[in-house]
Design an enzyme around this catalytic site. Sequence first.
Site, PDB file in Angstrom:
ATOM      1  N   MET A  55       0.842  -1.194   0.000  1.00 53.44           N
ATOM      2  CA  MET A  55       0.000   0.000   0.000  1.00 53.44           C
ATOM      3  C   MET A  55       0.882   1.252   0.000  1.00 53.44           C
ATOM      4  O   MET A  55       0.432   2.337   0.362  1.00 53.44           O
ATOM      5  CB  MET A  55      -0.940  -0.012   1.207  1.00 53.44           C
ATOM      6  CG  MET A  55      -1.898  -1.195   1.167  1.00 53.44           C
ATOM      7  SD  MET A  55      -3.349  -1.011   2.205  1.00 53.44           S
ATOM      8  CE  MET A  55      -2.607  -0.956   3.821  1.00 53.44           C
ATOM      9  N   HIS A  58       9.062  -3.120   3.560  1.00 53.76           N
ATOM     10  CA  HIS A  58       8.653  -3.279   2.155  1.00 53.76           C
ATOM     11  C   HIS A  58       9.886  -3.553   1.274  1.00 53.76           C
ATOM     12  O   HIS A  58       9.870  -4.424   0.417  1.00 53.76           O
ATOM     13  CB  HIS A  58       7.999  -1.995   1.628  1.00 53.76           C
ATOM     14  CG  HIS A  58       6.730  -1.624   2.332  1.00 53.76           C
ATOM     15  ND1 HIS A  58       6.668  -0.558   3.204  1.00 53.76           N
ATOM     16  CD2 HIS A  58       5.479  -2.143   2.287  1.00 53.76           C
ATOM     17  CE1 HIS A  58       5.419  -0.439   3.649  1.00 53.76           C
ATOM     18  NE2 HIS A  58       4.680  -1.403   3.126  1.00 53.76           N
ATOM     19  N   GLY A  94       4.970 -10.117   4.348  1.00 53.98           N
ATOM     20  CA  GLY A  94       5.775  -9.956   5.556  1.00 53.98           C
ATOM     21  C   GLY A  94       5.183 -10.708   6.738  1.00 53.98           C
ATOM     22  O   GLY A  94       3.961 -10.717   6.932  1.00 53.98           O
ATOM     23  N   GLN A 105      -2.484 -12.091   8.092  1.00 54.31           N
ATOM     24  CA  GLN A 105      -2.695 -11.787   6.677  1.00 54.31           C
ATOM     25  C   GLN A 105      -1.987 -12.829   5.806  1.00 54.31           C
ATOM     26  O   GLN A 105      -2.550 -13.330   4.826  1.00 54.31           O
ATOM     27  CB  GLN A 105      -2.158 -10.386   6.372  1.00 54.31           C
ATOM     28  CG  GLN A 105      -2.056 -10.065   4.892  1.00 54.31           C
ATOM     29  CD  GLN A 105      -1.729  -8.602   4.662  1.00 54.31           C
ATOM     30  OE1 GLN A 105      -2.590  -7.747   4.742  1.00 54.31           O
ATOM     31  NE2 GLN A 105      -0.474  -8.293   4.361  1.00 54.31           N
ATOM     32  N   SER A 162       6.523   0.031  10.385  1.00 55.39           N
ATOM     33  CA  SER A 162       5.155   0.131   9.878  1.00 55.39           C
ATOM     34  C   SER A 162       4.945   1.544   9.353  1.00 55.39           C
ATOM     35  O   SER A 162       5.489   2.500   9.910  1.00 55.39           O
ATOM     36  CB  SER A 162       4.168  -0.141  11.019  1.00 55.39           C
ATOM     37  OG  SER A 162       2.889   0.371  10.676  1.00 55.39           O
ATOM     38  N   SER A 163       4.151   1.644   8.303  1.00 62.13           N
ATOM     39  CA  SER A 163       3.875   2.974   7.747  1.00 62.13           C
ATOM     40  C   SER A 163       3.187   3.840   8.799  1.00 62.13           C
ATOM     41  O   SER A 163       3.261   5.063   8.751  1.00 62.13           O
ATOM     42  CB  SER A 163       2.976   2.846   6.527  1.00 62.13           C
ATOM     43  OG  SER A 163       3.476   1.862   5.654  1.00 62.13           O
ATOM     44  N   ARG A 164       2.511   3.195   9.748  1.00 62.28           N
ATOM     45  CA  ARG A 164       1.772   3.954  10.765  1.00 62.28           C
ATOM     46  C   ARG A 164       2.676   4.507  11.862  1.00 62.28           C
ATOM     47  O   ARG A 164       2.250   5.363  12.637  1.00 62.28           O
ATOM     48  CB  ARG A 164       0.664   3.092  11.371  1.00 62.28           C
ATOM     49  CG  ARG A 164      -0.412   2.744  10.348  1.00 62.28           C
ATOM     50  CD  ARG A 164      -1.535   1.934  10.931  1.00 62.28           C
ATOM     51  NE  ARG A 164      -2.620   1.762   9.985  1.00 62.28           N
ATOM     52  CZ  ARG A 164      -2.721   0.755   9.129  1.00 62.28           C
ATOM     53  NH1 ARG A 164      -1.805  -0.193   9.116  1.00 62.28           N
ATOM     54  NH2 ARG A 164      -3.737   0.687   8.280  1.00 62.28           N
TER      55      ARG A 164
HETATM   56  P1  PAJ Z   1       1.373  -2.875   3.483  1.00 58.22           P
HETATM   57  O1  PAJ Z   1       1.010  -2.566   4.889  1.00 58.22           O
HETATM   58  O2  PAJ Z   1       1.878  -1.772   2.590  1.00 58.22           O
HETATM   59  O3  PAJ Z   1       2.478  -4.019   3.522  1.00 58.22           O
HETATM   60  C1  PAJ Z   1       2.986  -4.585   2.326  1.00 58.22           C
HETATM   61  C2  PAJ Z   1       3.784  -5.828   2.692  1.00 58.22           C
HETATM   62  O4  PAJ Z   1       4.898  -5.452   3.514  1.00 58.22           O
HETATM   63  C3  PAJ Z   1       2.962  -6.846   3.522  1.00 58.22           C
HETATM   64  O5  PAJ Z   1       3.191  -8.171   3.052  1.00 58.22           O
HETATM   65  C4  PAJ Z   1       3.474  -6.640   4.934  1.00 58.22           C
HETATM   66  O6  PAJ Z   1       3.363  -7.809   5.754  1.00 58.22           O
HETATM   67  C5  PAJ Z   1       4.934  -6.290   4.665  1.00 58.22           C
HETATM   68  N1  PAJ Z   1       5.529  -5.582   5.808  1.00 58.22           N
HETATM   69  C6  PAJ Z   1       5.020  -4.506   6.477  1.00 58.22           C
HETATM   70  N2  PAJ Z   1       5.817  -4.168   7.521  1.00 58.22           N
HETATM   71  C7  PAJ Z   1       6.850  -5.061   7.528  1.00 58.22           C
HETATM   72  C8  PAJ Z   1       8.004  -5.254   8.360  1.00 58.22           C
HETATM   73  N3  PAJ Z   1       8.280  -4.460   9.399  1.00 58.22           N
HETATM   74  N4  PAJ Z   1       8.836  -6.279   8.055  1.00 58.22           N
HETATM   75  C9  PAJ Z   1       8.564  -7.121   6.995  1.00 58.22           C
HETATM   76  N5  PAJ Z   1       7.512  -6.969   6.173  1.00 58.22           N
HETATM   77  C10 PAJ Z   1       6.664  -5.966   6.434  1.00 58.22           C
HETATM   78  O7  PAJ Z   1      -0.099  -5.466   3.953  1.00 58.22           O
HETATM   79  C11 PAJ Z   1      -0.537  -4.678   3.109  1.00 58.22           C
HETATM   80  O8  PAJ Z   1       0.117  -3.535   2.709  1.00 58.22           O
HETATM   81  C12 PAJ Z   1      -1.874  -4.894   2.397  1.00 58.22           C
HETATM   82  O9  PAJ Z   1      -2.746  -5.581   3.256  1.00 58.22           O
HETATM   83  C13 PAJ Z   1      -1.739  -5.656   1.034  1.00 58.22           C
HETATM   84  C14 PAJ Z   1      -1.161  -7.082   1.226  1.00 58.22           C
HETATM   85  C15 PAJ Z   1      -0.860  -4.862   0.061  1.00 58.22           C
HETATM   86  C16 PAJ Z   1      -3.148  -5.799   0.411  1.00 58.22           C
HETATM   87  O10 PAJ Z   1      -3.736  -4.569   0.221  1.00 58.22           O
END
Ligand code: PAJ
Length: 281
Positions: A30, A37, A136, A142, A174-176
């Site tokens: 996202m 990511h 991830g 998920q 996390s993006s948040r």
């Molecule tokens: P998003 O939150 O953008 O995450 C995209 C991918 O990055 C996901 O598979 C997530 O598990 C992984 N990810 C996020 N933070 C991580 C971290 N700290 N370490 C490793 N991997 C990490 O998850 C989504 O988007 C959505 O639900 C999506 C699968 C794209 C469906 O809309």
Amino acid sequence: MRIVRTIAGLRAELAPIRGRQGPIGLVPTMGAFHDGHLSLIRRAREQCGVVVVSLFVNPTQFNDSGDLDVYPRDELRDAALADEIGADYLFATSVSVSGVSDGLEGEHRGREHFDGVATVVTKLLNMVGPEVAYFGQKDAQQALVIRRLVRDLDMPVRIEVCPTVRADDGLALSSRNARLSAAKRERATSLHRALRAIQDAVLAGERDPVAATEAALAELTSAGVEPEYLALVSTDTMTPVSRIEGDVLAVVAARVGPARLIDNALIQVPALAGNTTMRRP
Ligand code: PAJ
């Protein structure tokens, strides 16, 4: 790297190269890229001939429209980062889709959350037709929902789950996290400490899930964080276990100020000789 915005455009790009340049890898995201990511994109680059990164802030998986409105968006920066790692295509789309999993995230965010994820990931897998898709471990439930989906629908794709990438202070990226002030960020690190407390308790021999989560709860409470859930669940079903044995997942979710954060840790109990029952001859 090429930026593609339409499904037809994406299909047209991939059709002539499918099967000719090695496996196609898909990294669904996202956007608002962080090192989590980027670790998925790097893994895809190592393993695949063609790397497609999708960027779609999927409205159907947000249960709170406020969260959707403030979700960080910076396509230019994301495109530059994906390009730097060597992604071949950024599929940046804003098509909206209409809308697995009862407990944990399903219960707290509403069932629509995973329905939204499952819908968009099915669409993405159909559009790209990758040999491998990368997810991830941070979003463990998920990843499990997607494994089930792919199995149930017989989709010819391998799902690869990559380890959680953390900041130096242990906080899962996390993006948040961008929404946390310095003080709230410090409080947020208690999620990771809580999971470690569970690991320590199990290492010390604790096998009762309620007792094992006590120290973890204390970590959260002392940081002023109240969990939405803190549990030991089965890695196969995401439902609480009654005893800690084999592989179990410690999961936590909590709201820290404006951000809802989740984290998890795999707990592996080695099958020690002392734990096994002897068979009668
Ligand atoms: P998003 O939150 O953008 O995450 C995209 C991918 O990055 C996901 O598979 C997530 O598990 C992984 N990810 C996020 N933070 C991580 C971290 N700290 N370490 C490793 N991997 C990490 O998850 C989504 O988007 C959505 O639900 C999506 C699968 C794209 C469906 O809309």
